[in-house]
Design a protein around this motif. Structure first.
Motif, PDB file in Angstrom:
ATOM      1  N   LEU A 289       0.831  -1.206   0.000  1.00 44.14           N
ATOM      2  CA  LEU A 289       0.000   0.000   0.000  1.00 44.14           C
ATOM      3  C   LEU A 289       0.860   1.248   0.000  1.00 44.14           C
ATOM      4  CD1 LEU A 289      -2.615   1.627   0.315  1.00 44.14           C
ATOM      5  CD2 LEU A 289      -2.533   1.147   2.777  1.00 44.14           C
ATOM      6  N   ALA A 290       1.883   1.274   0.830  1.00 42.52           N
ATOM      7  CA  ALA A 290       2.773   2.440   0.870  1.00 42.52           C
ATOM      8  C   ALA A 290       3.440   2.666  -0.476  1.00 42.52           C
ATOM      9  CB  ALA A 290       3.825   2.247   1.959  1.00 42.52           C
ATOM     10  N   GLN A 291       3.860   1.594  -1.118  1.00 41.07           N
ATOM     11  CA  GLN A 291       4.475   1.713  -2.440  1.00 41.07           C
ATOM     12  C   GLN A 291       3.485   2.285  -3.454  1.00 41.07           C
ATOM     13  OE1 GLN A 291       5.612  -2.049  -4.194  1.00 41.07           O
ATOM     14  NE2 GLN A 291       7.231  -1.129  -5.420  1.00 41.07           N
ATOM     15  N   ASN A 292       2.226   1.822  -3.390  1.00 41.73           N
ATOM     16  CA  ASN A 292       1.206   2.341  -4.303  1.00 41.73           C
ATOM     17  C   ASN A 292       0.911   3.811  -4.036  1.00 41.73           C
ATOM     18  OD1 ASN A 292       0.983  -0.167  -5.438  1.00 41.73           O
ATOM     19  ND2 ASN A 292      -0.844  -0.752  -4.287  1.00 41.73           N
ATOM     20  N   LEU A 293       0.830   4.195  -2.773  1.00 39.95           N
ATOM     21  CA  LEU A 293       0.590   5.601  -2.441  1.00 39.95           C
ATOM     22  C   LEU A 293       1.725   6.480  -2.936  1.00 39.95           C
ATOM     23  CD1 LEU A 293      -0.792   5.187   1.197  1.00 39.95           C
ATOM     24  CD2 LEU A 293      -2.096   5.876  -0.818  1.00 39.95           C
ATOM     25  N   ARG A 294       2.925   5.979  -2.809  1.00 40.13           N
ATOM     26  CA  ARG A 294       4.110   6.728  -3.265  1.00 40.13           C
ATOM     27  C   ARG A 294       4.078   6.930  -4.784  1.00 40.13           C
ATOM     28  NH1 ARG A 294       7.490   3.358  -1.354  1.00 40.13           N
ATOM     29  NH2 ARG A 294       7.320   4.127   0.776  1.00 40.13           N
ATOM     30  N   ALA A 295       3.618   5.899  -5.506  1.00 42.52           N
ATOM     31  CA  ALA A 295       3.608   5.959  -6.965  1.00 42.52           C
ATOM     32  C   ALA A 295       2.382   6.666  -7.524  1.00 42.52           C
ATOM     33  CB  ALA A 295       3.684   4.546  -7.534  1.00 42.52           C
ATOM     34  N   HIS A 296       1.355   6.860  -6.695  1.00 40.48           N
ATOM     35  CA  HIS A 296       0.127   7.524  -7.116  1.00 40.48           C
ATOM     36  C   HIS A 296       0.429   8.992  -7.403  1.00 40.48           C
ATOM     37  CE1 HIS A 296      -4.470   7.986  -6.117  1.00 40.48           C
ATOM     38  NE2 HIS A 296      -4.251   7.815  -7.405  1.00 40.48           N
ATOM     39  N   VAL A 297      -0.490   9.674  -8.088  1.00 38.97           N
ATOM     40  CA  VAL A 297      -0.281  11.091  -8.353  1.00 38.97           C
ATOM     41  C   VAL A 297      -0.150  11.850  -7.038  1.00 38.97           C
ATOM     42  CG1 VAL A 297      -1.470  11.019 -10.553  1.00 38.97           C
ATOM     43  CG2 VAL A 297      -2.771  11.487  -8.486  1.00 38.97           C
ATOM     44  N   LYS A 298       0.497  13.005  -7.079  1.00 36.15           N
ATOM     45  CA  LYS A 298       0.782  13.758  -5.860  1.00 36.15           C
ATOM     46  C   LYS A 298      -0.443  14.517  -5.369  1.00 36.15           C
ATOM     47  CE  LYS A 298       4.959  12.300  -5.890  1.00 36.15           C
ATOM     48  NZ  LYS A 298       5.325  11.230  -4.934  1.00 36.15           N
ATOM     49  N   PHE A 299      -0.588  14.582  -4.055  1.00 33.96           N
ATOM     50  CA  PHE A 299      -1.691  15.299  -3.426  1.00 33.96           C
ATOM     51  C   PHE A 299      -1.134  16.218  -2.344  1.00 33.96           C
ATOM     52  CE2 PHE A 299      -3.473  11.451  -5.167  1.00 33.96           C
ATOM     53  CZ  PHE A 299      -4.658  11.870  -5.733  1.00 33.96           C
ATOM     54  N   GLN A 300      -1.929  17.202  -1.992  1.00 34.62           N
ATOM     55  CA  GLN A 300      -1.487  18.137  -0.963  1.00 34.62           C
ATOM     56  C   GLN A 300      -1.320  17.424   0.385  1.00 34.62           C
ATOM     57  OE1 GLN A 300      -3.457  21.921  -1.010  1.00 34.62           O
ATOM     58  NE2 GLN A 300      -3.093  22.291   1.170  1.00 34.62           N
ATOM     59  N   ARG A 301      -2.311  16.620   0.767  1.00 32.32           N
ATOM     60  CA  ARG A 301      -2.237  15.844   2.014  1.00 32.32           C
ATOM     61  C   ARG A 301      -2.806  14.457   1.769  1.00 32.32           C
ATOM     62  NH1 ARG A 301      -5.591  18.175   6.693  1.00 32.32           N
ATOM     63  NH2 ARG A 301      -7.106  18.414   4.997  1.00 32.32           N
ATOM     64  N   THR A 302      -2.315  13.484   2.518  1.00 29.05           N
ATOM     65  CA  THR A 302      -2.933  12.156   2.546  1.00 29.05           C
ATOM     66  C   THR A 302      -3.468  11.910   3.951  1.00 29.05           C
ATOM     67  OG1 THR A 302      -1.541  11.224   0.795  1.00 29.05           O
ATOM     68  CG2 THR A 302      -2.549   9.673   2.341  1.00 29.05           C
ATOM     69  N   ILE A 303      -4.769  11.711   4.037  1.00 29.59           N
ATOM     70  CA  ILE A 303      -5.461  11.524   5.307  1.00 29.59           C
ATOM     71  C   ILE A 303      -5.842  10.051   5.433  1.00 29.59           C
ATOM     72  CG2 ILE A 303      -7.517  12.144   6.641  1.00 29.59           C
ATOM     73  CD1 ILE A 303      -7.526  14.818   5.076  1.00 29.59           C
ATOM     74  N   ALA A 304      -5.468   9.422   6.513  1.00 30.32           N
ATOM     75  CA  ALA A 304      -5.779   8.011   6.740  1.00 30.32           C
ATOM     76  C   ALA A 304      -7.066   7.873   7.540  1.00 30.32           C
ATOM     77  CB  ALA A 304      -4.641   7.325   7.483  1.00 30.32           C
ATOM     78  N   VAL A 305      -7.979   7.033   7.058  1.00 28.89           N
ATOM     79  CA  VAL A 305      -9.096   6.524   7.857  1.00 28.89           C
ATOM     80  C   VAL A 305      -8.725   5.084   8.178  1.00 28.89           C
ATOM     81  CG1 VAL A 305     -11.541   5.923   7.897  1.00 28.89           C
ATOM     82  CG2 VAL A 305     -10.786   8.056   6.815  1.00 28.89           C
ATOM     83  N   PHE A 306      -8.471   4.815   9.444  1.00 32.29           N
ATOM     84  CA  PHE A 306      -7.762   3.609   9.838  1.00 32.29           C
ATOM     85  C   PHE A 306      -8.487   2.889  10.961  1.00 32.29           C
ATOM     86  CE2 PHE A 306      -4.059   1.891  12.454  1.00 32.29           C
ATOM     87  CZ  PHE A 306      -3.798   0.817  11.613  1.00 32.29           C
ATOM     88  N   ALA A 307      -8.663   1.570  10.808  1.00 36.90           N
ATOM     89  CA  ALA A 307      -9.199   0.716  11.871  1.00 36.90           C
ATOM     90  C   ALA A 307      -8.718  -0.700  11.603  1.00 36.90           C
ATOM     91  CB  ALA A 307     -10.720   0.770  11.913  1.00 36.90           C
ATOM     92  N   MET A 308      -8.513  -1.469  12.666  1.00 37.28           N
ATOM     93  CA  MET A 308      -7.986  -2.820  12.523  1.00 37.28           C
ATOM     94  C   MET A 308      -8.634  -3.754  13.531  1.00 37.28           C
ATOM     95  SD  MET A 308      -3.872  -2.522  11.810  1.00 37.28           S
ATOM     96  CE  MET A 308      -3.788  -4.301  11.479  1.00 37.28           C
ATOM     97  N   LEU A 309      -8.446  -5.046  13.294  1.00 35.38           N
ATOM     98  CA  LEU A 309      -8.810  -6.048  14.281  1.00 35.38           C
ATOM     99  C   LEU A 309      -7.725  -6.126  15.339  1.00 35.38           C
ATOM    100  CD1 LEU A 309     -10.157  -8.846  11.914  1.00 35.38           C
ATOM    101  CD2 LEU A 309     -11.500  -7.207  13.258  1.00 35.38           C
ATOM    102  N   ALA A 310      -8.121  -6.464  16.548  1.00 34.88           N
ATOM    103  CA  ALA A 310      -7.185  -6.430  17.676  1.00 34.88           C
ATOM    104  C   ALA A 310      -6.115  -7.502  17.584  1.00 34.88           C
ATOM    105  CB  ALA A 310      -7.955  -6.581  18.987  1.00 34.88           C
ATOM    106  N   ASP A 311      -6.368  -8.578  16.834  1.00 37.59           N
ATOM    107  CA  ASP A 311      -5.388  -9.658  16.756  1.00 37.59           C
ATOM    108  C   ASP A 311      -4.413  -9.505  15.595  1.00 37.59           C
ATOM    109  OD1 ASP A 311      -7.196 -10.142  14.746  1.00 37.59           O
ATOM    110  OD2 ASP A 311      -7.801 -12.127  15.445  1.00 37.59           O
TER     111      ASP A 311
END
Length: 406
Positions: A289-311
């Motif tokens: 994902l980080a590699q894809n974000l890096r290669a994506h077109v440039k944006f002013q800011r990247t905002i994460a909406v983030f949630a995960m399972l506890a395990d």
């Protein structure tokens, strides 16, 4: 846990296939490889059945016939058949669903059946069916409480789908020793990416090479990210091993590559701000994902909406993507396995103490706040779990319905 119960019910149902069966496993990438195989075979004119998991929004997503989700009626009828056949035999949720999908496929007059492994491989319910070609896309650290705490132990479990004398495709050049050992023990014909088959990038296109074919002038896949060419090459290698029964012409291959589009694999939604959906939930996937974000077109800011399972390894995921995130909107996932926003925030603070961090009691609330905060030149990336993507999609659909009603 074992395969005895699900095998007993499979036999009671009389489920077997006289068409090619492909089983696809791996830590990451298996959903993309399944999508490529389905799309290419569909474009070649074959009737396909595809069983995947988990679903994102609707259970129907798990069972596809000829590229379309199974209907509620077909699923209920299949569930009733399994319930009647199982008698006193207990089945897990996944085992029950796997047998129901197989019932639908067996009645559909298909030309090929594709099963995605749910967890591991050796003891996964799909392994009661014998694959004509087995695929392990990758092996990395995930589901360690079930599969073991080393890459070698996880590789052994995933290689459990290999069969004697049949092709076993591995989607990386550096398999765990246990994968190669298991191929030797079972007598499977192991093909390694970068050794027995592979790809070469050019400026606008790419080229596949393997023991049975060379395919040039291929378009970049619709699925975004540099790693998707590797996944596409893995899918082509599997199809090449079945070419005597399922020949695929070049136009079908090209069209399949640009039409395969499973939900949540660096899926960029139309409109502004840009919204990226990604189901990455372990460090291996987060690095992609980080590699894809890096290669994506440039944006002013990247905002994460983030949630995960506890395990899951939240620290490893945050560490993998932190360089690409400017601001964090963290939501809690409901259910016994869901992580609280506070627990995830603690992991973020450990590696990113200086970046803005906002906590919410749900993904929907985090997504709504991120949408309000984002400008047209910003990018929102929703990731951390299939549940995270599902909750954000449902929040987006609810907001759209509200706007239409107003």
């Amino acid at each position: 846990m074992g395969l005895e119960r699900v095998e007993h019910v499979r036999a009671s149902l009389g489920l077997c296939f006289d068409v090619p069966v492909i089983i696809v496993g791996g830590t990451n990438g298996k959903g993309s490889v399944c999508a490529f195989i389905e799309a290419i075979l569909t474009q070649a004119g074959y009737r396909t059945g595809l069983y995947t998991s988990p679903h994102v929004v609707r259970y129907n997503e798990r069972v596809r016939v000829e590229g379309r989700e199974a209907s509620d009626e077909a699923l209920v009828a299949a569930f009733e058949r399994v319930e009647a056949a199982r008698g006193s035999t207990s089945l897990t949720y996944f085992e029950f669903g796997t047998l129901a999908a197989a019932c639908i496929f067996a009645d559909a007059g298909l030309d090929a059946v594709i099963f995605e492994v749910g967890l591991g491989g050796r003891l996964d319910a799909v392994n009661v069916f014998d694959p004509d070609c087995a695929v392990v896309v990758s092996v990395d650290m995930d589901h360690m409480e079930y599969l073991g705490t080393t890459r070698e132990s996880i590789g052994r479990e995933k290689a459990g789908i290999f069969r004697t004398g049949r092709p076993a495709i591995y989607g990386e050049a550096n398999p765990p020793v246990t994968v190669t050992e298991h191929a030797q023990i079972t007598g499977a014909r192991l093909l390694l990416q970068g050794v027995d088959f592979g790809f070469e990038r050019t400026t606008q296109q790419w080229r596949y090479w393997g023991p049975r074919s060379v395919r040039g002038s291929l378009p970049h896949p619709a699925l975004r990210g540099p790693h998707q060419i590797a996944n596409a090459a893995t899918a082509i290698a599997a199809l090449d091993e079945l070419k005597d029964r399922l020949p695929v012409h070049m136009q079908a291959l090209r069209t399949g590559l640009v039409t395969a589009s499973p939900i949540g694999r660096f899926q960029v939604l139309p409109g502004r701000p840009a919204i990226v959906l990604d189901v990455s939930h372990n460090p291996h996937a987060a690095r992609a994902l980080a590699q894809n974000l890096r290669a994506h077109v440039k944006f002013q800011r990247t905002i994460a909406v983030f949630a995960m399972l506890a395990d899951k390894d939240a620290h490893g995921v945050v560490d993998a993507v932190r360089s690409q995130i400017d601001e964090w909107y963290v939501g809690a996932l409901t259910g016994s396995r869901g992580s609280s926003a506070e627990a995830l925030a603690n992991e973020i603070r450990r590696v990113e103490p200086s970046k803005p961090l906002h906590l919410f009691d749900s993904v929907a609330a985090a997504y709504a706040a991120a949408r309000r905060a984002a400008g047209d030149d910003d990018r929102i990336v929703v990731f951390g779990s299939f549940h995270t993507v599902a909750d954000a999609l449902q929040a987006r659909e609810a907001a759209a319905r509200s706007t239409q009603h107003d």
